[in-house]
Design a protein around this motif. Sequence first.
Motif, PDB file in Angstrom:
ATOM      1  N   ILE A  76      -1.433   2.026   0.226  1.00 40.26           N
ATOM      2  CA  ILE A  76      -1.148   2.895   0.854  1.00 40.26           C
ATOM      3  C   ILE A  76       0.142   3.746   0.211  1.00 40.26           C
ATOM      4  N   LYS A  77       0.972   2.906  -0.217  1.00 42.08           N
ATOM      5  CA  LYS A  77       2.209   3.604  -0.853  1.00 42.08           C
ATOM      6  C   LYS A  77       1.860   4.718  -1.770  1.00 42.08           C
ATOM      7  N   LYS A 135      11.782  13.538  -3.972  1.00 41.84           N
ATOM      8  CA  LYS A 135      11.958  12.156  -4.028  1.00 41.84           C
ATOM      9  C   LYS A 135      10.962  11.692  -2.566  1.00 41.84           C
ATOM     10  N   VAL A 136      10.246  10.783  -2.625  1.00 39.29           N
ATOM     11  CA  VAL A 136       9.235  10.110  -1.464  1.00 39.29           C
ATOM     12  C   VAL A 136       9.490   8.764  -1.476  1.00 39.29           C
ATOM     13  N   SER A 137       9.423   8.426  -0.294  1.00 42.28           N
ATOM     14  CA  SER A 137       9.725   7.072  -0.095  1.00 42.28           C
ATOM     15  C   SER A 137       8.803   6.690   1.215  1.00 42.28           C
ATOM     16  N   ALA A 138       7.817   6.003   0.801  1.00 40.47           N
ATOM     17  CA  ALA A 138       6.902   5.358   1.829  1.00 40.47           C
ATOM     18  C   ALA A 138       7.049   3.904   2.416  1.00 40.47           C
ATOM     19  N   HIS A 155       1.006   9.853  -4.310  1.00 38.51           N
ATOM     20  CA  HIS A 155       0.417  10.869  -5.093  1.00 38.51           C
ATOM     21  C   HIS A 155       0.089  12.248  -4.378  1.00 38.51           C
ATOM     22  N   LEU A 156      -0.155  12.043  -3.234  1.00 38.68           N
ATOM     23  CA  LEU A 156      -0.376  13.471  -2.163  1.00 38.68           C
ATOM     24  C   LEU A 156       0.977  14.133  -2.101  1.00 38.68           C
ATOM     25  N   SER A 198      -5.882   2.881   4.219  1.00 34.47           N
ATOM     26  CA  SER A 198      -6.578   2.326   2.922  1.00 34.47           C
ATOM     27  C   SER A 198      -7.961   2.679   2.930  1.00 34.47           C
ATOM     28  N   GLU A 199      -8.559   2.527   4.065  1.00 37.05           N
ATOM     29  CA  GLU A 199     -10.070   2.634   3.957  1.00 37.05           C
ATOM     30  C   GLU A 199     -10.570   4.149   4.518  1.00 37.05           C
TER      31      GLU A 199
END
Length: 73
Positions: free
Chosen positions: A28-29, A9-12, A34-35, A54-55
């Motif tokens: 970004i999330k 479970k991942v929460s960004a 994904h990673l 993001s960039e």
Amino acid sequence: MYLSSDSLKVSAIVSKKISKKAVIRNKIKRRIRHLASIYLKTGFFIVLPKFDISEIEFERLENDFKKIVDKIG
């Protein structure tokens, strides 16, 4: 932050300080989730990026993520 769990479970959490635009925050999330799905197997993770990623090229972001995961154990 990490807690043990049987599943992944991942929460960004990306604040408006990083970007005022929801599109950028969501990008970004998505990258973080994904990673995490590639390099993490089980556990509950909370990820708080400190700046706009993001960039950044995905390959560089992937290498940095690998280093962080190796530090975790």
